[in-house]
Design an enzyme around this catalytic site. Structure first.
Site, PDB file in Angstrom:
ATOM      1  N   HIS A 183      -2.144   5.599 -34.834  1.00  0.00           N
ATOM      2  CA  HIS A 183      -1.655   5.239 -33.509  1.00  0.00           C
ATOM      3  C   HIS A 183      -2.852   5.009 -32.599  1.00  0.00           C
ATOM      4  O   HIS A 183      -3.795   5.804 -32.596  1.00  0.00           O
ATOM      5  CB  HIS A 183      -0.770   6.357 -32.951  1.00  0.00           C
ATOM      6  CG  HIS A 183       0.047   5.938 -31.765  1.00  0.00           C
ATOM      7  ND1 HIS A 183      -0.505   5.717 -30.518  1.00  0.00           N
ATOM      8  CD2 HIS A 183       1.383   5.703 -31.641  1.00  0.00           C
ATOM      9  CE1 HIS A 183       0.455   5.359 -29.678  1.00  0.00           C
ATOM     10  NE2 HIS A 183       1.614   5.356 -30.334  1.00  0.00           N
ATOM     11  N   GLU A 228       3.584   5.001 -26.220  1.00  0.00           N
ATOM     12  CA  GLU A 228       3.547   3.546 -26.141  1.00  0.00           C
ATOM     13  C   GLU A 228       4.357   3.032 -24.964  1.00  0.00           C
ATOM     14  O   GLU A 228       4.141   1.929 -24.474  1.00  0.00           O
ATOM     15  CB  GLU A 228       4.095   2.961 -27.446  1.00  0.00           C
ATOM     16  CG  GLU A 228       3.683   1.542 -27.710  1.00  0.00           C
ATOM     17  CD  GLU A 228       3.716   1.226 -29.198  1.00  0.00           C
ATOM     18  OE1 GLU A 228       3.827   0.044 -29.520  1.00  0.00           O
ATOM     19  OE2 GLU A 228       3.626   2.162 -30.009  1.00  0.00           O
ATOM     20  N   ARG A 249       2.200   1.871 -22.006  1.00  0.00           N
ATOM     21  CA  ARG A 249       1.791   0.463 -22.071  1.00  0.00           C
ATOM     22  C   ARG A 249       2.996  -0.446 -21.892  1.00  0.00           C
ATOM     23  O   ARG A 249       2.913  -1.490 -21.243  1.00  0.00           O
ATOM     24  CB  ARG A 249       1.100   0.182 -23.406  1.00  0.00           C
ATOM     25  CG  ARG A 249      -0.335   0.676 -23.469  1.00  0.00           C
ATOM     26  CD  ARG A 249      -0.938   0.471 -24.851  1.00  0.00           C
ATOM     27  NE  ARG A 249      -0.400   1.427 -25.817  1.00  0.00           N
ATOM     28  CZ  ARG A 249      -0.122   1.142 -27.090  1.00  0.00           C
ATOM     29  NH1 ARG A 249      -0.325  -0.089 -27.555  1.00  0.00           N
ATOM     30  NH2 ARG A 249       0.345   2.066 -27.893  1.00  0.00           N
ATOM     31  N   ARG A 298       0.660  -1.598 -33.590  1.00  0.00           N
ATOM     32  CA  ARG A 298      -0.241  -0.455 -33.532  1.00  0.00           C
ATOM     33  C   ARG A 298      -1.482  -0.634 -34.381  1.00  0.00           C
ATOM     34  O   ARG A 298      -2.586  -0.207 -33.998  1.00  0.00           O
ATOM     35  CB  ARG A 298       0.516   0.806 -33.966  1.00  0.00           C
ATOM     36  CG  ARG A 298       1.576   1.238 -32.977  1.00  0.00           C
ATOM     37  CD  ARG A 298       2.430   2.364 -33.505  1.00  0.00           C
ATOM     38  NE  ARG A 298       3.338   2.858 -32.487  1.00  0.00           N
ATOM     39  CZ  ARG A 298       4.226   3.825 -32.683  1.00  0.00           C
ATOM     40  NH1 ARG A 298       4.324   4.396 -33.876  1.00  0.00           N
ATOM     41  NH2 ARG A 298       5.006   4.219 -31.705  1.00  0.00           N
ATOM     42  N   HIS A 305      -0.762   8.877 -37.495  1.00  0.00           N
ATOM     43  CA  HIS A 305       0.508   9.055 -36.800  1.00  0.00           C
ATOM     44  C   HIS A 305       1.737   9.006 -37.704  1.00  0.00           C
ATOM     45  O   HIS A 305       2.683   9.749 -37.490  1.00  0.00           O
ATOM     46  CB  HIS A 305       0.633   7.986 -35.719  1.00  0.00           C
ATOM     47  CG  HIS A 305       1.861   8.122 -34.868  1.00  0.00           C
ATOM     48  ND1 HIS A 305       2.158   9.269 -34.166  1.00  0.00           N
ATOM     49  CD2 HIS A 305       2.881   7.251 -34.615  1.00  0.00           C
ATOM     50  CE1 HIS A 305       3.291   9.103 -33.508  1.00  0.00           C
ATOM     51  NE2 HIS A 305       3.756   7.909 -33.765  1.00  0.00           N
ATOM     52  N   HIS A 306       1.736   8.152 -38.687  1.00  0.00           N
ATOM     53  CA  HIS A 306       2.958   7.959 -39.480  1.00  0.00           C
ATOM     54  C   HIS A 306       2.590   7.495 -40.881  1.00  0.00           C
ATOM     55  O   HIS A 306       1.663   6.697 -41.061  1.00  0.00           O
ATOM     56  CB  HIS A 306       3.856   6.907 -38.821  1.00  0.00           C
ATOM     57  CG  HIS A 306       5.240   6.838 -39.379  1.00  0.00           C
ATOM     58  ND1 HIS A 306       6.288   7.551 -38.864  1.00  0.00           N
ATOM     59  CD2 HIS A 306       5.754   6.132 -40.414  1.00  0.00           C
ATOM     60  CE1 HIS A 306       7.389   7.287 -39.552  1.00  0.00           C
ATOM     61  NE2 HIS A 306       7.086   6.431 -40.497  1.00  0.00           N
ATOM     62  N   ARG A 365       4.492   0.533 -38.862  1.00  0.00           N
ATOM     63  CA  ARG A 365       5.745   0.852 -38.175  1.00  0.00           C
ATOM     64  C   ARG A 365       5.673   0.442 -36.716  1.00  0.00           C
ATOM     65  O   ARG A 365       4.694   0.721 -36.028  1.00  0.00           O
ATOM     66  CB  ARG A 365       6.047   2.353 -38.260  1.00  0.00           C
ATOM     67  CG  ARG A 365       7.347   2.725 -37.542  1.00  0.00           C
ATOM     68  CD  ARG A 365       7.704   4.169 -37.729  1.00  0.00           C
ATOM     69  NE  ARG A 365       6.768   5.095 -37.118  1.00  0.00           N
ATOM     70  CZ  ARG A 365       6.720   5.380 -35.805  1.00  0.00           C
ATOM     71  NH1 ARG A 365       7.537   4.769 -34.978  1.00  0.00           N
ATOM     72  NH2 ARG A 365       5.844   6.253 -35.353  1.00  0.00           N
TER      73      ARG A 365
END
Length: 978
Positions: free
Chosen positions: A771, A784, A787, A808, A911-912, A951
């Site tokens: 991220h 997010e 932004r 991302r 992050h993921h 993602r």
């Protein structure tokens, strides 16, 4: 029967008539305390539900003080507040007053202004007002705007107008709300009032505002009401802040008020006999200090006590300690006829005493006693057979099925005050070994011993062991958590805001006690352990697991949730942006045109076309249904924004624009409690057991190494990804070694390994997302949505360098390519107001703030000319609706030009993990041949294929809910196939 009780109870001081200095008489000394209901209309007018709520509680009480009513549209301190800020509100308030008075109780209206305690979200995004521009000492509090001298005078006049309207609406009096750190108290407090004009300074000057409000209230009453109009004042006797109001300060103010036409003072405390919060060595109840130290004038003013009054003995204790009247709060919500109940308690007590009194002869004494009964109206004999000799004490809880019967408005039912009292027996089917279990509780170096007392089917009590020495802050947190756990009969409750770590420590200790007790209960019968059986066992208590549990239960399955961490929530509770979905009714209501096909295309493009098309289409097709499913379950995501990679606003979030994670978990957990679904925390699944190729059970291991087997033929794995497993991350992506992670500590890939041992196939394991906006010292994700709300990114040189709304991976790559490998996210006050998550960042000291851009650049050690130019260019792009420099086409919402200005230093963090086990659109786990492994489903980040190579922000929440619902439904249906 009620009339008879009132007739014969004249011997009890509680039920004797009482006269205020103004001349108004109450039929008894019992009052319903003012309590927030959140049940007014959006504009502050009175709803029918509110009228009926008060009507049901009027009659037996001497008076009802109606909840705080704001005197100006800048003053509501909570959603659903009612107002007395305009003449248009009079008719609704008149219906409310009439409903109370028609039943025989006096009606008093509490009036207030929230001051700096008002959330901008409740007043159209405006900043709250206060005596001084000083934020409240609480997490995420906004900085208020200081009232000018002219505005102070106007505010006082508005209190006078409010009294006039209360008179016209038919109320018998008003209570000036000078407590709970609202505006009147703020003016008197040295913590919130730092003014140097006539409204601030020393104690005498700070008292000017509350005295002026009292004076104008008295003038309004004299002008518009008859002489019998009550004016009371509610006060908080102390503030724990430094500097803050101390007891001597409160006594000074009340002595001054005593000569200004006051009819009563109302202590605002959590318990009628509470001692000082400041001087912890002094255990004297403050009411006793008040009685002892007050002067002659103040001694003539009646005193109302409130806090902890549930039974007759509590109310009698209040009078015995010096209060003249007793206000009853939560007990009146749970028991609308509370006064009649305690009257019955008193009569039963008198009857029992009379029955046990010695009688020497059946002659004259017996005749006199019989005559006394006749003089009491003959009611005692009629009631004797109806009342128990020893009346049972009331328990402060509400049956979860009784909302309509108790006429509790839906918003009040969901409000924390009532939610904490609702008894949803979430562990009612569990069998405990009755007894007291002692657990160690550790919090920031403190070692605290806690006793958990259990009965066979409920948590009876939670106490701190004798001799435990803890600070006031922890005590307050402990008491709140204790109350919530006892009311829910479960440790799986919401944490106390601002004290999450402390709350979780208490919850964990209770969970461990339950686990030990359950184990003892299972092995009591000669040491033989009886295996428990469930239709569906769900491994993992994040959003996917909780959604699956609710759906499985609603489809007829008996469900167990198993969670290896001490608390529920998983990574979901950390989610901030929202939930993506196209063609929802929320979008349509806002005029947003969106299409599922477009959502599919943009997600496929964002995932570098590595997404599994069948899974992705199922995801897109069912996303709006999942949003509707959440709303049906009381979890409304009605506000909409956007995230990187999306061309349309389709990221659904809470109406107050807060982070979605905590809101989502809280709502799901409430539904889990309502369905009595069992949860085991501190318990990991070590093996899924099979017989003849079919699932037969799961082997569990608790935090103390004890094992047990749960029988089941359906398992849902919802354990999340592996971002917090550095070895596993480095195995698939060596270049990510050393990156921080935004994930919680439990995201270690256990579920993937568990399913691989069953033969499950995996997919996309190398696809690990970083991220772009993570605060590195805390690993805290900067949403997010910031932004998406219009913020920009700049380098250390003060220059923009990327389209902030790109996916991302691209934004992260651009930051990594900078010489310094970090960047700053820049936003202004307008963006802050529209993104409540920012308050969390400010509270955690992650945000750098300045009144002008030049000063912000100086604090960032950045070239001011470059930063100013970057903002000028961006603002021009916003005005033109086109960002030619970087190609940004979304979230060009408004220029960044509203002071103050803010910055957060960020860099990418893990992050993921897009990869995981393979599933089909029904969430069934697939083996290496592509065949379904019967009896096993997976949902959420543990499964791969949906997101492909990257993602999109907002898709994870949609993923867990969509496939969690699907897995729950499919697993429940599996029960009926065998």
């Amino acid at each position: 029967m009620k009339l008879g009780l009132r007739k014969i109870m004249t011997g009890n001081p509680l039920l004797q008539a009482f006269r205020f200095p103004c001349g108004i008489e109450l039929k008894n000394r019992l009052i319903m305390a003012p309590m927030t209901t959140c049940s007014g209309f959006y504009d502050g007018t009175v709803s029918n539900e509110l009228v009926e709520y008060y009507r049901a509680r009027a009659g037996s009480l001497g008076a009802i003080i109606v909840e705080s009513c704001f005197i100006d549209n800048s003053g509501p301190a909570f959603p659903g507040a009612i107002g007395v800020d305009s003449d248009s509100k009079i008719s609704g308030l008149a219906r409310l007053a009439a409903a109370i008075k028609d039943k025989g109780s006096r009606a008093i209206l509490q009036i207030y202004h929230g001051g700096r305690m008002v959330s901008p979200a409740l007043i159209g995004g405006r900043s709250p007002v206060a005596p001084s521009a000083i934020a409240a000492p609480r997490e995420g509090a906004p900085v208020p705007v200081a009232l000018t001298e002219a505005q102070v005078e106007e505010m006082i006049a508005k209190f006078g107008d409010a009294v006039r309207r209360a008179v016209k609406a038919g109320f018998d009096g008003v209570e000036l709300h000078g407590a709970n750190t609202y505006l009147i108290q703020q003016f008197y407090s040295p913590n919130s009032n730092r003014r140097s004009d006539k409204w601030g300074g020393n104690r005498e000057k700070r008292a000017a505002f509350p005295l002026a409000v009292l004076d104008i209230a008295t003038e309004a009453a004299q002008s518009f009401a008859d002489e019998n109009f009550i004016i009371g004042y509610r006060f908080s006797p102390e503030e724990i802040e430094e500097p803050g109001i101390r007891f001597a300060d409160s006594l000074y103010l009340l002595e001054e008020m005593a000569g200004h036409g006051l009819d009563y003072v109302h202590f605002s405390m959590g318990h009628i006999l509470r001692p000082s919060l400041v001087d912890r060595q002094d255990k004297t109840p403050l009411i006793r200090k008040f009685i002892k130290e007050r002067g002659a004038h103040l001694a003539k003013i009646p005193v109302i006590g409130v806090g902890g009054v549930v039974n007759r003995q509590d109310a009698e204790a209040a009078l015995a300690n010096g209060y003249d009247l007793v206000a009853v709060g939560k007990a009146c919500i749970a028991y609308p006829d509370w006064a009649d109940i305690i009257s019955a308690q008193d009569l039963a007590g008198d009857k029992a005493a009379a029955e046990t009194a010695p009688v020497s002869t059946p002659g004259k004494a017996g005749e006199n006693r019989a005559a006394t009964a006749v003089e009491a109206g003959g009611e005692a004999a009629d009631l004797a057979g109806l009342l128990p000799a020893e009346p049972a004490a009331l328990e402060l809880y509400i049956d979860s099925t009784k909302r309509e019967e108790l006429l509790i408005p839906e918003p009040l039912w969901r409000f924390s005050l009532v939610e904490a009292m609702i008894r949803d027996m979430s562990v009612e089917n569990a069998k405990f070994h009755a007894g007291t279990y002692q657990e160690d509780l550790s919090d920031d170096g403190l070692r605290i011993v806690m006793n958990v007392t259990l009965e066979t089917d409920r948590i009876k009590d939670i106490t701190l062991a004798a001799g435990t020495d803890i600070d006031e802050e922890f005590t307050a947190c402990f008491n709140l958590v204790r109350g919530r756990i006892l009311a829910a009969n479960s440790p799986h409750i919401d944490a106390v805001a601002g004290a999450t770590a402390q709350s979780e420590a208490v919850k964990q200790a209770v969970s461990k006690a339950l686990m030990k007790s359950s184990r003892e209960a299972l092995s009591e019968s000669g040491g033989e352990v009886v295996l428990q059986r469930y239709d569906v066992v769900i491994i993992g208590a994040g959003g996917a697991g909780l959604a699956a549990a609710i759906e499985a239960k609603d489809n007829g399955a008996k469900v167990l949730i198993v969670e290896k961490m001490p608390v529920v929530g998983g990574n979901t509770i950390k989610a901030s942006a929202g939930m993506n979905a196209a063609e929802t009714h929320f979008q349509k209501a806002k005029g947003i045109i969106d299409h599922k096909a477009l959502f599919f295309q943009e997600t496929m493009r964002g995932g570098h076309h590595k997404n599994n098309p069948s899974l992705l289409w199922y995801f897109v097709e069912h996303a709006p249904e999942a949003v509707a499913w959440l709303e049906k379950h009381g979890i409304s995501l009605s506000d909409i924004t956007t995230t990187g990679g999306m061309s349309v606003d389709r990221t659904h979030r809470p109406a107050d624009r807060s982070a979605v994670g905590g809101y989502l978990i809280s709502g799901l957990l409430k539904n889990v409690h309502q369905r009595h679904i069992d949860i085991m925390t501190n318990t990991a699944a070590s093996e899924i057991l099979r017989e003849n190729g079919k699932v037969a059970g799961v082997r569990l291991r608790d935090s103390e190494g004890e094992e047990q087997i749960i029988l089941t033929k359906g398992v849902i794995v919802a354990t999340g990804g592996f971002s917090a497993n550095s070895r596993m991350v480095e195995k698939y992506r060596p270049e990510l070694k050393g990156f921080v992670t935004t994930n919680h500590a439990g995201a270690t890939g256990d579920g993937i390994k568990l399913l691989e041992r069953l033969g499950a196939d995996v997919v996309d394991m190398k696809e690990i997302q970083i991220h772009p906006t993570v605060e590195q010292s805390s690993s805290y994700l900067i949403s997010e949505a910031v932004r998406g709300g219009g913020a920009i990114l700049v380098s250390q040189a003060g220059k923009r360098f990327v389209n902030e709304m790109e996916t991302r991976d691209k934004v992260s790559g651009a930051i990594i390519d900078l010489p310094e490998h970090y960047a700053y996210i820049i936003f202004d006050e307008q963006i802050r107001r529209e993104n409540k998550a920012v308050e969390q960042y400010i509270a955690r000291n992650l945000v750098i703030e300045a009144a002008i851009i030049v000063d912000l650049a100086a604090r960032l050690e950045m070239n001011a000319d470059n930063l100013e130019k970057s903002l000028r260019n961006y603002n021009a792009a916003v005005a033109a609706g086109e960002d030619k420099e970087f190609g940004r086409i979304t979230a060009l919402r408004q220029p960044i030009d509203k002071a103050p200005f803010y910055a957060v230093r960020i860099a990418p963090g893990i992050h993921h993990t897009m990869g995981g086990v393979k599933i089909d659109p029904d969430s069934a786990v697939l083996d290496k041949e592509g065949d379904v492994i019967e009896g096993v489903w997976a949902a959420g980040e543990v499964a791969g294929g949906v997101h492909g190579g990257n993602r999109i922000g907002g898709n994870a929440v949609a993923d867990i809910i969509i496939f969690g619902i699907t897995a729950g439904r499919q697993a429940a249906a599996h029960k009926f196939k065998r």
